[in-house]
Every structure is written in C-alpha cells, then in structure tokens.
Design a protein around this motif. Structure first.
Motif: not given
Length: 149
Positions: A89, A95, A99
C-alpha cells in the motif's frame, strides 16, 4: 469457298474482341461501384477489426496551457505498489490482492524494469474495474531498496 471461311474467321475474331472489351467494361463498372461504402459502415468495420490501432491513432485533445505539465494527484488509498512480486500500500505495508476487491479505482505502480507480461499478470490479479498502471520513479525505487523489499 475459301473466301467464306476467311470472312467467318474475321467475324469470330471481331466477336471475341468485342466480348473481351465488354467483359473489361463490366468488371471496371463493378469494381468502381462496389468500392463505395458509407463512412459509418467503414468506421464500424474498422473498429471491429482493429480497435487498438484506432485508439492509438485517434486525435488527442490538446491540453490547455494551464494543464500542460500538471500532474494529477493520486489519493493515498488508491495507490498500490507492485515490487518484487508483492503488493504494497502507500505506506509500503504488504497487501493481499483479494483485499482490494471492493475498491472503485486503483493506481498500480510498477518497477520500470518489470516486463510487460509480468505487469499484465500483476494487473489481472487485481479484481478492480478501473486500474491505472504507472511506473515508479527513482525516489520510490530508492525507498523500496532501502527498506529491503
């Protein structure tokens, strides 16, 4: 008798020449008439056959002098960095691609030395509708290398 045969032969030759010229005339008229297609049909068929080439050659809107050199601001939550096989991110924390599914827009920043196939694979792993792929600049690359990513 030989005179009649000679006359028939000349008539045959004249008839053959007339048929040849008539055939050429008909072919010319058909070829000239069949080439006329409406511009809307021609554009539609060209778009269906090769849309990428049409998009590349489409005229670009010329930016005003105020917009020239202006960079667009990316929201921090939209930025995803793909570096060394990991998605990160904006704060460079790992990440998971799953998601990111609920997001409307993602700006995917990749290393300049990443191949096109690797970039497309990284892009396809994200199931987001609007993905913009950009290259990381030297500041980002230096930061990622310092962090040991």
């Amino acid at each position: 008798m030989s005179d009649t045969t000679q006359t028939n032969a000349m008539a045959e030759i004249a008839l053959a020449l007339a048929m040849g010229f008539f055939s050429i005339m008909v072919l010319t008229m058909v070829s000239m008439g069949s080439g006329m297609v409406s511009s809307a049909q021609a554009t539609k068929s060209a778009i269906e056959e090769n849309p990428i080439q049409i998009a590349k050659t489409a005229p670009k809107d010329s930016p005003t002098t105020e917009e020239t050199g202006k960079q667009t601001q990316v929201k921090s939550e939209e930025l995803i960095v793909f570096y060394n096989g990991q998605y990160l991110d904006h704060s460079l924390k790992a990440v998971s691609p799953t998601s990111l599914q609920g997001r409307d827009k993602v700006v995917l920043a990749v290393s300049p030395d990443l191949s096109m196939s690797q970039t497309m694979t990284a892009r396809n792993e994200l199931s987001v509708g609007d993905i913009t792929v950009v290259m990381l600049d030297q500041n980002w690359l230096t930061r990622l290398q310092e962090m040991g990513r």
